[in-house]
Design an enzyme around this catalytic site. Structure first.
Site, mmCIF file in Angstrom:
data_model
loop_
_atom_site.group_PDB
_atom_site.id
_atom_site.type_symbol
_atom_site.label_atom_id
_atom_site.label_comp_id
_atom_site.label_asym_id
_atom_site.label_seq_id
_atom_site.Cartn_x
_atom_site.Cartn_y
_atom_site.Cartn_z
ATOM 1 N N TYR A 55 -17.042 -50.617 -50.349
ATOM 2 C CA TYR A 55 -16.768 -50.209 -48.960
ATOM 3 C C TYR A 55 -15.433 -50.760 -48.461
ATOM 4 O O TYR A 55 -14.806 -50.134 -47.591
ATOM 5 C CB TYR A 55 -17.947 -50.576 -48.047
ATOM 6 C CG TYR A 55 -19.109 -49.631 -48.291
ATOM 7 C CD1 TYR A 55 -19.030 -48.302 -47.866
ATOM 8 C CD2 TYR A 55 -20.226 -50.025 -49.006
ATOM 9 C CE1 TYR A 55 -20.051 -47.413 -48.128
ATOM 10 C CE2 TYR A 55 -21.259 -49.143 -49.267
ATOM 11 C CZ TYR A 55 -21.174 -47.839 -48.834
ATOM 12 O OH TYR A 55 -22.180 -46.939 -49.104
ATOM 13 N N HIS A 106 -24.210 -41.219 -40.603
ATOM 14 C CA HIS A 106 -24.307 -42.137 -41.741
ATOM 15 C C HIS A 106 -23.548 -43.437 -41.510
ATOM 16 O O HIS A 106 -23.237 -44.145 -42.462
ATOM 17 C CB HIS A 106 -23.824 -41.443 -43.024
ATOM 18 C CG HIS A 106 -24.723 -40.316 -43.446
ATOM 19 N ND1 HIS A 106 -24.347 -39.319 -44.313
ATOM 20 C CD2 HIS A 106 -26.007 -40.025 -43.088
ATOM 21 C CE1 HIS A 106 -25.359 -38.470 -44.487
ATOM 22 N NE2 HIS A 106 -26.375 -38.872 -43.742
HETATM 23 P P1 OAD Z 1 -19.936 -33.602 -50.559
HETATM 24 O O1 OAD Z 1 -18.949 -34.262 -51.454
HETATM 25 O O2 OAD Z 1 -21.343 -33.463 -51.042
HETATM 26 O O3 OAD Z 1 -19.450 -32.133 -50.189
HETATM 27 C C1 OAD Z 1 -18.131 -31.900 -49.787
HETATM 28 C C2 OAD Z 1 -17.974 -30.445 -49.423
HETATM 29 O O4 OAD Z 1 -16.648 -30.289 -48.937
HETATM 30 C C3 OAD Z 1 -18.167 -29.459 -50.575
HETATM 31 O O5 OAD Z 1 -18.975 -28.367 -50.148
HETATM 32 C C4 OAD Z 1 -16.730 -28.996 -50.879
HETATM 33 O O6 OAD Z 1 -16.669 -27.651 -51.338
HETATM 34 C C5 OAD Z 1 -16.088 -29.128 -49.507
HETATM 35 N N1 OAD Z 1 -14.627 -29.296 -49.516
HETATM 36 C C6 OAD Z 1 -13.830 -29.880 -50.439
HETATM 37 N N2 OAD Z 1 -12.548 -29.838 -50.041
HETATM 38 C C7 OAD Z 1 -12.534 -29.217 -48.838
HETATM 39 C C8 OAD Z 1 -11.510 -28.880 -47.908
HETATM 40 N N3 OAD Z 1 -10.225 -29.176 -48.127
HETATM 41 N N4 OAD Z 1 -11.860 -28.240 -46.768
HETATM 42 C C9 OAD Z 1 -13.175 -27.929 -46.523
HETATM 43 N N5 OAD Z 1 -14.165 -28.230 -47.362
HETATM 44 C C10 OAD Z 1 -13.859 -28.863 -48.508
HETATM 45 O O7 OAD Z 1 -19.868 -34.380 -49.145
HETATM 46 P P2 OAD Z 1 -20.924 -34.394 -47.928
HETATM 47 O O8 OAD Z 1 -21.638 -33.090 -47.838
HETATM 48 O O9 OAD Z 1 -20.195 -34.908 -46.754
HETATM 49 O O10 OAD Z 1 -23.631 -40.137 -47.580
HETATM 50 O O11 OAD Z 1 -21.920 -35.488 -48.443
HETATM 51 C C11 OAD Z 1 -22.984 -35.863 -47.625
HETATM 52 C C12 OAD Z 1 -23.307 -37.315 -47.799
HETATM 53 O O12 OAD Z 1 -23.486 -37.618 -49.185
HETATM 54 C C13 OAD Z 1 -22.199 -38.261 -47.362
HETATM 55 O O13 OAD Z 1 -22.227 -38.525 -45.977
HETATM 56 C C14 OAD Z 1 -22.471 -39.499 -48.151
HETATM 57 C C15 OAD Z 1 -22.762 -38.840 -49.486
HETATM 58 O O14 OAD Z 1 -23.506 -39.536 -50.376
HETATM 59 C C16 OAD Z 1 -23.852 -41.439 -47.769
HETATM 60 O O15 OAD Z 1 -23.120 -42.143 -48.424
HETATM 61 C C17 OAD Z 1 -25.073 -41.928 -47.082
#
Ligand code: OAD
Length: 230
Positions: A55, A106
């Site tokens: 972190y 989160h």
């Molecule tokens: P993910 O890494 O699972 O998903 C990221 C999303 O962003 C994917 O659908 C990509 O296609 C999209 N993406 C990538 N580049 C992009 C861009 N330039 N513009 C728009 N979209 C883009 O991340 P989260 O869904 O945020 O939690 O993950 C959810 C949670 O899982 C996080 O908050 C974290 C993680 O583990 C904890 O740590 C508790």
């Protein structure tokens, strides 16, 4: 134009173009680190220094990063609409772009909290949180992050915001992590959903418009439209 209640649900993709890595893309953080090693209560019990180091890296990168055009476009929506940002991100880029109502489902990387009393929350001074950094009660401070296996304290409040929204915008989240991913279902049927993500995301509904673009392109386009400019 009518003033609408808009909820913007964001994930790591909205900050990707600010240089902060997503979790599940090809170069994502979970390719390099095992969730079980750095983002669970058991990891904290076993090896708190490793967790703190993980972190600390995130915090240093957030401090060095700045908001991008997507964060700015979301903030600009407030000029004409009632906007609540519900983010899964632990960075403060929405706030730095000017969004005034931001809920961090989160947690927040710039804050620490007491391991004795979760209500004791304090800013982290600088990029590092160390073993031996203590709360007012004398207990070790931990990152103010919701780890896997922990409850998401703000989820009911977030669901209530979505339930009274006129419109939902979803930016840069793979919708893989619950309960955040389930927030979509709190939106009353028929209300418009705009999904901004360059990849396919598992969200099937007649009222979804998928803008298959990066956030820095798709979000300013959508904001112009919702502000009556385009
Ligand atoms: P993910 O890494 O699972 O998903 C990221 C999303 O962003 C994917 O659908 C990509 O296609 C999209 N993406 C990538 N580049 C992009 C861009 N330039 N513009 C728009 N979209 C883009 O991340 P989260 O869904 O945020 O939690 O993950 C959810 C949670 O899982 C996080 O908050 C974290 C993680 O583990 C904890 O740590 C508790």
């Amino acid at each position: 134009m009518d003033r609408e209640r808009v909820v913007v649900l964001t994930g790591a993709g909205v900050s990707a173009e600010s240089g902060l890595r997503t979790f599940r893309d090809g170069d994502g953080l979970w390719e390099e680190h095992r969730v079980e090693d750095v983002a669970t209560p058991e990891a904290w019990e076993r090896d708190p220094e490793l967790v703190l180091r993980f972190y600390d890296q995130r915090r240093a990168q957030v401090i060095a990063a700045g908001p991008n055009a997507a964060h700015t476009a979301i903030a600009r929506l407030e000029t004409a609409h009632e906007v609540d940002v519900v983010t899964q991100n632990i960075d403060d880029l929405h706030e730095r772009a000017g969004s005034t109502r931001v809920m961090h489902l989160h947690g927040e990387i710039l804050l620490a909290r007491s391991t004795a009393d979760p209500r004791l929350i304090t800013p982290v001074n600088g990029p590092t949180l160390r073993l031996g950094d203590r709360c007012a009660l004398g207990s070790q401070l931990r990152p103010h992050i919701v780890w896997f296996g922990e409850a998401v304290p703000l989820i009911a409040e977030a669901a209530a915001l979505v339930a009274r929204a006129d419109r939902l915008i979803i930016v840069g989240t793979s919708l893989q992590v619950y309960p955040a991913a389930g927030l979509v279902h709190a939106l009353p049927p028929g209300r418009p959903i705009h999904l901004i993500d360059p990849s396919d995301v598992p969200l099937r509904s007649a009222s979804v418009e998928h803008i298959k673009q990066k956030a820095s392109i798709g979000m300013p386009m959508l904001a112009s439209r919702l502000l009556g400019e385009a």
